[in-house]
Design an enzyme around this catalytic site. Sequence first.
Site, mmCIF file in Angstrom:
data_model
loop_
_atom_site.group_PDB
_atom_site.id
_atom_site.type_symbol
_atom_site.label_atom_id
_atom_site.label_comp_id
_atom_site.label_asym_id
_atom_site.label_seq_id
_atom_site.Cartn_x
_atom_site.Cartn_y
_atom_site.Cartn_z
ATOM 1 N N ARG A 411 0.832 -1.205 0.000
ATOM 2 C CA ARG A 411 0.000 0.000 0.000
ATOM 3 C C ARG A 411 0.864 1.252 0.000
ATOM 4 O O ARG A 411 0.573 2.217 -0.711
ATOM 5 C CB ARG A 411 -0.955 0.014 1.198
ATOM 6 C CG ARG A 411 -2.011 1.131 1.104
ATOM 7 C CD ARG A 411 -2.960 1.126 2.300
ATOM 8 N NE ARG A 411 -4.108 1.991 2.079
ATOM 9 C CZ ARG A 411 -4.140 3.295 2.324
ATOM 10 N NH1 ARG A 411 -3.058 3.910 2.789
ATOM 11 N NH2 ARG A 411 -5.234 3.995 2.111
ATOM 12 N N CYS A 412 1.934 1.242 0.786
ATOM 13 C CA CYS A 412 2.827 2.402 0.831
ATOM 14 C C CYS A 412 3.430 2.713 -0.534
ATOM 15 O O CYS A 412 3.661 3.876 -0.869
ATOM 16 C CB CYS A 412 3.965 2.157 1.820
ATOM 17 S SG CYS A 412 3.483 2.138 3.551
ATOM 18 N N MET A 413 3.713 1.668 -1.317
ATOM 19 C CA MET A 413 4.417 1.847 -2.588
ATOM 20 C C MET A 413 3.477 2.131 -3.751
ATOM 21 O O MET A 413 3.906 2.088 -4.908
ATOM 22 C CB MET A 413 5.245 0.601 -2.902
ATOM 23 C CG MET A 413 6.378 0.351 -1.933
ATOM 24 S SD MET A 413 7.478 -0.981 -2.473
ATOM 25 C CE MET A 413 6.347 -2.370 -2.527
#
Length: 420
Positions: A411-413
């Site tokens: 999700r962060c990426m």
Amino acid sequence: MSSTGTAPTPEAAPAAGAHGVHDEISPLRTVLVHRPGRELERLTPDTREELLFDEVLWRDRAEAQHDEFTRLLGDQGVEVLQLRDLLVDIVRDAGLREHLLARALDPAVLGDIAVQDLRGGLADLEAEALADVLIGGITVGELRSLGAEPRSIALQRVGEEHLVLDPLPNHLFTRDTSVWIGDVVSVGAMRRSARRRESLHLEMVYRHHPRFAGPGGPRRLLGRDGAGAASVEGGDVMMLSPRTVAIGMSERTSAVGVERLAAALLADDAVDRVIAIALPHRRAMMHLDTVTTVVDEESMLRFGPLPALETFEIERLGDRLVSRARPADEMDAVLARGLGVPSLRVLTPPLDAYAAAREQWDDGCNVLALAPGRVIAYERAAATNDYLRARGVEVLEFAGDELGRGRGGPRCMSCPVARG
């Protein structure tokens, strides 16, 4: 591309197939990512802390794992936009190149003569090479190799390896620097100075790249300028439903930032309600999505040791903002209302405290929803992935042991640009 390109006007109506994100789980159509590159080679035991990394990453392995991530997305029918490619398109235009450099090379940070030195060295670079410098940084020696002799007094007593312009290794985490809230884009006012130039790149892309021009682009762009103490990072922002957004008040997103973003969204009628969640301020829980993510219409994956948290529901009544504090024991009820379901199904793997802490540090909760009940996760979060599968969630895995050393998961990426 014209150098006079402007951001879409707030009145522009969304077209069929337009960009926009109205929840966390509708089928993912388009996503913005950044393939790591030379900037990772600037991470050393001496620079990693300043650049917000706990460890020094192996570039080749990180690139290979990121390629596996984007192949997996493509295999699922997701269009993948690469940030570097969009930035290259921007700096091919002479007017936009000048505008970007004027803002990126800040004399208040670098020094007036150092800015002159950099401009001299970067003036004739091809677009691809310039984009690589803007992301990867440049040293005194590299500046000299471009034919510019540094004259800044700040650079007279440093070695050839000294960075004149810092790298941006955190560009890897595209979730944080911009977030789509319906058809509005909020460009992150980043908490740490090491990440603030990232937001400028995203702002330039959304305002000027043809991909985001016209009715298919954001209806409104909420900028980072004049933020003051108001920091907001996208890892703290979750579209629970088309009219409700949750925002974590975390190590990186301030309460002032939540109020400022809530005020803008509610005044614009982009949402009806903003739910602020008071997170513990810890490195291991730097954003909301490090401890919980939405996986289907009624379910959220959650880090087991996370306590119940106080929440605040913010709405607009007439010309005033109204906030209602909700005690911690009402957190799940507040989130259920935000999702539009009678009750929230909380998915928490049954792990002991040590195993749970390790799994969370390994980004076990940081999954990316491709569709309701289908997520992408790191394979190393094995216990969490098995638990999700046993409860009917399809989990697609890829190797992320090197990428995860940067403290960020799927999700962060990823910055979803279009869902539905």
